[in-house]
Design a protein around this motif. Sequence first.
Motif, PDB file in Angstrom:
ATOM      1  N   VAL A 119       0.841  -1.202   0.000  1.00 54.86           N
ATOM      2  CA  VAL A 119       0.000   0.000   0.000  1.00 54.86           C
ATOM      3  C   VAL A 119       0.874   1.249   0.000  1.00 54.86           C
ATOM      4  O   VAL A 119       0.616   2.203  -0.740  1.00 54.86           O
ATOM      5  CB  VAL A 119      -0.952  -0.007   1.214  1.00 54.86           C
ATOM      6  N   HIS A 120       1.915   1.251   0.823  1.00 53.10           N
ATOM      7  CA  HIS A 120       2.838   2.395   0.860  1.00 53.10           C
ATOM      8  C   HIS A 120       3.505   2.603  -0.495  1.00 53.10           C
ATOM      9  O   HIS A 120       3.685   3.745  -0.944  1.00 53.10           O
ATOM     10  CB  HIS A 120       3.920   2.167   1.931  1.00 53.10           C
ATOM     11  N   ALA A 121       3.878   1.497  -1.165  1.00 54.17           N
ATOM     12  CA  ALA A 121       4.519   1.616  -2.479  1.00 54.17           C
ATOM     13  C   ALA A 121       3.577   2.243  -3.495  1.00 54.17           C
ATOM     14  O   ALA A 121       3.987   3.078  -4.314  1.00 54.17           O
ATOM     15  CB  ALA A 121       4.979   0.237  -2.956  1.00 54.17           C
ATOM     16  N   LEU A 122       2.310   1.868  -3.453  1.00 51.68           N
ATOM     17  CA  LEU A 122       1.336   2.455  -4.381  1.00 51.68           C
ATOM     18  C   LEU A 122       1.111   3.935  -4.083  1.00 51.68           C
ATOM     19  O   LEU A 122       0.922   4.740  -5.000  1.00 51.68           O
ATOM     20  CB  LEU A 122       0.015   1.685  -4.304  1.00 51.68           C
ATOM     21  N   VAL A 123       1.143   4.293  -2.794  1.00 53.29           N
ATOM     22  CA  VAL A 123       1.031   5.711  -2.430  1.00 53.29           C
ATOM     23  C   VAL A 123       2.234   6.483  -2.951  1.00 53.29           C
ATOM     24  O   VAL A 123       2.109   7.596  -3.488  1.00 53.29           O
ATOM     25  CB  VAL A 123       0.903   5.876  -0.898  1.00 53.29           C
ATOM     26  N   LEU A 124       3.420   5.900  -2.835  1.00 57.09           N
ATOM     27  CA  LEU A 124       4.632   6.571  -3.292  1.00 57.09           C
ATOM     28  C   LEU A 124       4.644   6.762  -4.809  1.00 57.09           C
ATOM     29  O   LEU A 124       5.350   7.647  -5.310  1.00 57.09           O
ATOM     30  CB  LEU A 124       5.868   5.781  -2.865  1.00 57.09           C
ATOM     31  N   LEU A 125       3.881   5.959  -5.542  1.00 61.68           N
ATOM     32  CA  LEU A 125       3.806   6.151  -6.991  1.00 61.68           C
ATOM     33  C   LEU A 125       3.222   7.518  -7.340  1.00 61.68           C
ATOM     34  O   LEU A 125       3.536   8.081  -8.385  1.00 61.68           O
ATOM     35  CB  LEU A 125       2.975   5.042  -7.641  1.00 61.68           C
ATOM     36  N   LEU A 126       2.370   8.040  -6.471  1.00 58.70           N
ATOM     37  CA  LEU A 126       1.863   9.396  -6.683  1.00 58.70           C
ATOM     38  C   LEU A 126       3.005  10.398  -6.679  1.00 58.70           C
ATOM     39  O   LEU A 126       3.034  11.327  -7.503  1.00 58.70           O
ATOM     40  CB  LEU A 126       0.851   9.744  -5.582  1.00 58.70           C
ATOM     41  N   PHE A 127       3.971  10.215  -5.771  1.00 60.69           N
ATOM     42  CA  PHE A 127       5.098  11.137  -5.653  1.00 60.69           C
ATOM     43  C   PHE A 127       6.207  10.821  -6.656  1.00 60.69           C
ATOM     44  O   PHE A 127       6.868  11.731  -7.147  1.00 60.69           O
ATOM     45  CB  PHE A 127       5.668  11.087  -4.233  1.00 60.69           C
ATOM     46  N   THR A 164       9.760   5.996 -13.905  1.00 64.01           N
ATOM     47  CA  THR A 164       9.421   6.479 -12.562  1.00 64.01           C
ATOM     48  C   THR A 164       8.651   5.443 -11.756  1.00 64.01           C
ATOM     49  O   THR A 164       8.826   5.338 -10.536  1.00 64.01           O
ATOM     50  CB  THR A 164       8.612   7.782 -12.654  1.00 64.01           C
ATOM     51  N   ILE A 165       7.803   4.658 -12.422  1.00 60.17           N
ATOM     52  CA  ILE A 165       7.081   3.593 -11.716  1.00 60.17           C
ATOM     53  C   ILE A 165       8.065   2.552 -11.192  1.00 60.17           C
ATOM     54  O   ILE A 165       7.982   2.115 -10.040  1.00 60.17           O
ATOM     55  CB  ILE A 165       6.027   2.944 -12.637  1.00 60.17           C
ATOM     56  N   VAL A 166       9.007   2.157 -12.032  1.00 62.19           N
ATOM     57  CA  VAL A 166      10.019   1.181 -11.597  1.00 62.19           C
ATOM     58  C   VAL A 166      10.847   1.754 -10.447  1.00 62.19           C
ATOM     59  O   VAL A 166      11.112   1.061  -9.452  1.00 62.19           O
ATOM     60  CB  VAL A 166      10.923   0.781 -12.776  1.00 62.19           C
ATOM     61  N   ALA A 167      11.245   3.022 -10.563  1.00 66.06           N
ATOM     62  CA  ALA A 167      12.032   3.645  -9.492  1.00 66.06           C
ATOM     63  C   ALA A 167      11.245   3.707  -8.189  1.00 66.06           C
ATOM     64  O   ALA A 167      11.799   3.482  -7.101  1.00 66.06           O
ATOM     65  CB  ALA A 167      12.466   5.049  -9.917  1.00 66.06           C
ATOM     66  N   GLY A 168       9.958   4.018  -8.285  1.00 65.98           N
ATOM     67  CA  GLY A 168       9.138   4.109  -7.078  1.00 65.98           C
ATOM     68  C   GLY A 168       8.922   2.765  -6.402  1.00 65.98           C
ATOM     69  O   GLY A 168       8.971   2.656  -5.174  1.00 65.98           O
ATOM     70  N   LEU A 169       8.699   1.714  -7.198  1.00 66.44           N
ATOM     71  CA  LEU A 169       8.393   0.415  -6.611  1.00 66.44           C
ATOM     72  C   LEU A 169       9.633  -0.294  -6.074  1.00 66.44           C
ATOM     73  O   LEU A 169       9.542  -1.072  -5.122  1.00 66.44           O
ATOM     74  CB  LEU A 169       7.695  -0.466  -7.651  1.00 66.44           C
ATOM     75  N   ALA A 212       6.441 -11.176  -5.697  1.00 65.25           N
ATOM     76  CA  ALA A 212       5.223 -10.388  -5.878  1.00 65.25           C
ATOM     77  C   ALA A 212       5.545  -8.982  -6.378  1.00 65.25           C
ATOM     78  O   ALA A 212       4.834  -8.433  -7.234  1.00 65.25           O
ATOM     79  CB  ALA A 212       4.448 -10.316  -4.567  1.00 65.25           C
ATOM     80  N   LEU A 213       6.631  -8.395  -5.867  1.00 64.94           N
ATOM     81  CA  LEU A 213       7.042  -7.062  -6.319  1.00 64.94           C
ATOM     82  C   LEU A 213       7.441  -7.098  -7.798  1.00 64.94           C
ATOM     83  O   LEU A 213       7.085  -6.192  -8.565  1.00 64.94           O
ATOM     84  CB  LEU A 213       8.207  -6.567  -5.466  1.00 64.94           C
ATOM     85  N   THR A 214       8.157  -8.135  -8.206  1.00 62.04           N
ATOM     86  CA  THR A 214       8.548  -8.271  -9.610  1.00 62.04           C
ATOM     87  C   THR A 214       7.324  -8.376 -10.511  1.00 62.04           C
ATOM     88  O   THR A 214       7.253  -7.727 -11.567  1.00 62.04           O
ATOM     89  CB  THR A 214       9.425  -9.521  -9.792  1.00 62.04           C
ATOM     90  N   VAL A 215       6.356  -9.172 -10.103  1.00 60.86           N
ATOM     91  CA  VAL A 215       5.125  -9.322 -10.893  1.00 60.86           C
ATOM     92  C   VAL A 215       4.371  -7.999 -10.959  1.00 60.86           C
ATOM     93  O   VAL A 215       3.841  -7.616 -12.019  1.00 60.86           O
ATOM     94  CB  VAL A 215       4.241 -10.425 -10.282  1.00 60.86           C
ATOM     95  N   LEU A 216       4.323  -7.267  -9.843  1.00 57.57           N
ATOM     96  CA  LEU A 216       3.632  -5.981  -9.823  1.00 57.57           C
ATOM     97  C   LEU A 216       4.297  -4.984 -10.765  1.00 57.57           C
ATOM     98  O   LEU A 216       3.612  -4.276 -11.530  1.00 57.57           O
ATOM     99  CB  LEU A 216       3.601  -5.433  -8.396  1.00 57.57           C
ATOM    100  N   ILE A 217       5.625  -4.896 -10.727  1.00 50.82           N
ATOM    101  CA  ILE A 217       6.345  -3.987 -11.620  1.00 50.82           C
ATOM    102  C   ILE A 217       6.087  -4.350 -13.075  1.00 50.82           C
ATOM    103  O   ILE A 217       5.809  -3.485 -13.921  1.00 50.82           O
ATOM    104  CB  ILE A 217       7.853  -4.016 -11.312  1.00 50.82           C
ATOM    105  N   PHE A 218       6.168  -5.638 -13.379  1.00 57.26           N
ATOM    106  CA  PHE A 218       5.943  -6.091 -14.750  1.00 57.26           C
ATOM    107  C   PHE A 218       4.527  -5.755 -15.205  1.00 57.26           C
ATOM    108  O   PHE A 218       4.314  -5.260 -16.324  1.00 57.26           O
ATOM    109  CB  PHE A 218       6.185  -7.598 -14.843  1.00 57.26           C
ATOM    110  N   ALA A 219       3.540  -6.006 -14.346  1.00 58.91           N
ATOM    111  CA  ALA A 219       2.149  -5.754 -14.713  1.00 58.91           C
ATOM    112  C   ALA A 219       1.898  -4.265 -14.970  1.00 58.91           C
ATOM    113  O   ALA A 219       1.228  -3.894 -15.946  1.00 58.91           O
ATOM    114  CB  ALA A 219       1.217  -6.268 -13.619  1.00 58.91           C
ATOM    115  N   LEU A 220       2.430  -3.408 -14.103  1.00 58.91           N
ATOM    116  CA  LEU A 220       2.196  -1.969 -14.269  1.00 58.91           C
ATOM    117  C   LEU A 220       2.900  -1.422 -15.506  1.00 58.91           C
ATOM    118  O   LEU A 220       2.328  -0.609 -16.245  1.00 58.91           O
ATOM    119  CB  LEU A 220       2.664  -1.224 -13.026  1.00 58.91           C
TER     120      LEU A 220
END
Length: 300
Positions: free
Chosen positions: A78-86, A230-235, A279-287
Amino acid sequence: MTALRDRYRRRAPGEPRAIGYLYVLPALALYGVFLLYPFGQSVWLSLLHWDGLTRATWAGFGNYADLFTDPSLRAPFVHALVLLLFYAALPVAIGLLLAAVMSRIRVKGMTFFRTVLFLPQVLAMVVVGVAWRSILAPDGLLNDTLKAVGLGSLTRAWLGDYDWALPAVGAVGTWVETGLCMVLFLAGTQRIPRELYEAARIDGAGAIREFFSVTLPGLRAETAVALTLTIVAGLRNFDLIYITTSGGPGNSTSVPAYEVYHRAFETNQVGSAAAVGVALTVLIFALTVTVSRLVEGRRS
C-alpha cells in the motif's frame, strides 16, 4: 544438405537466419545466468519456510497467502502504491508543465536550469538520502526556515511523524524524478513540428488548448517512457527508505524492497522475503506492461 542450402537462399532478404541466434547467444546466456536463474531460485524459496540456516520445510503458497492476510505484509505494498503518486504522477505532471512553458517561452540560462533540475539523477541515492535526512531533521534546514518566516507552528519531526513520514519521503522522490521527466519532455518537444503550433495559434488556440491539442499528443511516447522509469524507481525504492527512516516510525514507511531486506536479513524469514520479492517483480511487470499497452492502444 543441398536442399537445406537452397531453402536458405530462397528466403527473402532480411529474414532471420539461424546464424543470427549465435550473435545473441552470449547475451541470452548472461541474461539466463544472472537474471532468470536467480529469479527461479527466488520462486522456489518463496514456496518454503526457511530461516536461512536450518532445514527448510514446505510452505506451498502459504507465503503468498500471507501477502493478503498479514497486515504487516499488506502495508508495504500500500505504501509503495502511495509513493507512486510522488515518484510517477507528480514528476510527470510537473515535467510536462515545465517542458510546455520552456518550449513556448524563451528562458535565459536554460542550460543551467535544466542541469540543476537533472542533477538529482546524477547523485547516488545514498547521498540524496543523507542530505535530505539532515534537511528534514527536527533541527534541520526545513524547520529552521519555517521558524524564520514565522511558520514555527508547522515544524515537526518530518521523518519521525506517523502521518508525515511517508509524504516526506515521497517529496524527496518527486525532487529526484522531476528532472528526468523534464529532460525527456524537452527532448520530445523539439521533434514536434512547429507548423502544428502555428496552425493551432491561427485557429485561435490559447496556451492551455495548445498544450492539450499539440504538446501532449506529441509527447505520448516520452510520457510512456517517463511513466515506466518512474514507476520502476518508485516500486523498487530501497536505499532512500533505508537511509532516511528504515521503514519507521513503526512500519509507516516500509515498502516491499525494504521488507525483503528486513525479513531476509533481520528476522530470518527467507521464504517470506522471497515471496515479497516475487510479488514485487510481478507488480512492476504488470504496471509497466499496462502503461505500454495503454499508450499503444491510444496510438492505434
